[in-house]
Design an enzyme around this catalytic site. Sequence first.
Site, short mmCIF file in Angstrom:
data_model
loop_
_atom_site.label_atom_id
_atom_site.label_comp_id
_atom_site.label_asym_id
_atom_site.label_seq_id
_atom_site.Cartn_x
_atom_site.Cartn_y
_atom_site.Cartn_z
N GLU A 287 0.84 -1.20 0.00
CA GLU A 287 0.00 0.00 0.00
C GLU A 287 0.87 1.26 0.00
O GLU A 287 0.54 2.25 -0.66
CB GLU A 287 -0.92 0.00 1.22
N TRP A 290 2.03 1.59 -3.47
CA TRP A 290 0.97 2.14 -4.34
C TRP A 290 1.01 3.66 -4.29
O TRP A 290 0.82 4.33 -5.31
CB TRP A 290 -0.41 1.66 -3.87
N TRP A 319 -20.01 10.62 -20.91
CA TRP A 319 -20.51 10.42 -19.56
C TRP A 319 -21.89 11.05 -19.39
O TRP A 319 -22.24 12.01 -20.07
CB TRP A 319 -19.54 11.02 -18.54
N ASN A 354 -11.01 2.43 2.67
CA ASN A 354 -10.51 2.28 1.30
C ASN A 354 -11.33 1.30 0.47
O ASN A 354 -11.58 1.52 -0.72
CB ASN A 354 -9.05 1.84 1.29
N TRP A 372 -15.85 10.34 -13.83
CA TRP A 372 -15.00 10.07 -12.65
C TRP A 372 -14.45 11.35 -12.03
O TRP A 372 -14.18 11.41 -10.83
CB TRP A 372 -13.87 9.12 -13.03
N TRP A 395 -9.44 6.95 -8.59
CA TRP A 395 -10.66 7.18 -9.38
C TRP A 395 -10.48 6.70 -10.82
O TRP A 395 -11.38 6.10 -11.41
CB TRP A 395 -11.05 8.65 -9.34
#
Length: 477
Positions: A287, A290, A319, A354, A372, A395
């Site tokens: 993590e 990341w 969208w 999360n 998004w 996102w």
Amino acid sequence: MKKVNLVWLRNDLRIDDNSALYHAAQDKNCAVFALYFVCQKQWQEHWVGSNQQALIFAALSELKQQLRKLNIPLLILDAGHFSQVPELMQQVVTQLKVDDCYFNREILLNERERDKQVYNRLKDQVKFHSYNDQTLISPHKIVTKEQQGYKVFSDFARAVKSYLADYPLQNFSSPKAKEKSNFNFFDFTQLAEQQFVIDKASIIKKEHTVFSAPSLPEINEKKIHQQLERFCKSALSDYAEQRDYPAISGTSALSAALAVGSLSIKRCYTLAKQSVNERQSQTWINELIWRDFYRSVAWHFPHVVKGHAFNPVDKQLTWSNNTEHFAAWKNAQTGIPIIDAAITQLRQTGWMHNRLRMIVASYLTKNLWIDWREGERFFAEHLFDYDFASNNGGWQWCASVGTDAAPYFRVFNPASQQQKFDPDTSFIKQWLPALKAQPAKNIHKFETLSLPNYPSPQVNLKATRQQAIEAFKQAKG
């Protein structure tokens, strides 16, 4: 005349393991000052909401006290916007007669441009010293054989671990206190007359002015370190099994401190490696990596910082502009319990688990087909732990338009996610009082069973999932 060192603080509001501060304070004979620019207009442009602004002011108040114990004054100037920083920096440098300026590099585009302008303006007047402090490794050091940034996390993670095996992290302790005379070395009156100086009272006033959530996350540096140590000693070994269940306190809860720099990412990595065996620490360490990965993406592919998706397929997608659907999502009125509970948690606490971030993001983009970027901004405006690179990357991943993104045909099913990660609905009932009296089995049947005092689902999950998959097929075709 003493040599004068200036520490330009930004997203590194701490004294422990702060590379710039540590090196600036090493020379016993140097006077040392710290400087921070408040740029609220810039924060607004970057979507930094009132919660995180309050946290920053609280962190500044804490840091000012800690630096005072080290006899290092912290000057906090109201710059408004990054564009004002070079001029103000020159005033500070000139009046303090600064010889050397120390700072920790930032990753994002506007911040890098600001630093470039300051450097070009003052390079003949001041010697600059910069350090990598925001990531485990500088983004430019982790590249492919073709000298490109990595696009896949697993490849990036392997490269990071390989690099750290050859070049272990170095952590810096808090600097030793300067002589008391350092604090009175300069009279700040002149600067105060030219530019509004934010003192401790003003910080507290601003904190209460903008603060909207019930309570701030812990921001005291000593307590944050105790929290990190407790997590590493007692919870890290169970992190992989417990991190996905929002009703369990299975995460570190350190993201807000990392976001404003009250905690060092390198300190987290080092302590995790020391606390438990490699197998037990690996999930949490991944993590942390990341976090580095999304910063690497922002560094090597800066178009993602400008509102563009990493994957050009985004330009082929049309969208939905259904404002009613988006309003219901933002106000926890979707009729999908796990979604509404997650949004309520965010609005009331300034934080969201999360696993829930992924579920609500997938739902917004794949089931409601809302852009998004709308969700990205909503999170930014509410999160204490708002971090542009991680928020943006997350996102884009959920919307299947980012680097190393979820395949477009992988759509989180809120119903099955709810059953799997909140089986007894204790999390849902905590945040949705209207459902407290309902048995878990009824709450899990929300798609077919009408729940008293609770809205029906705004869309059909199965049908909208298929529509999203078809839209991606057409866009890719």
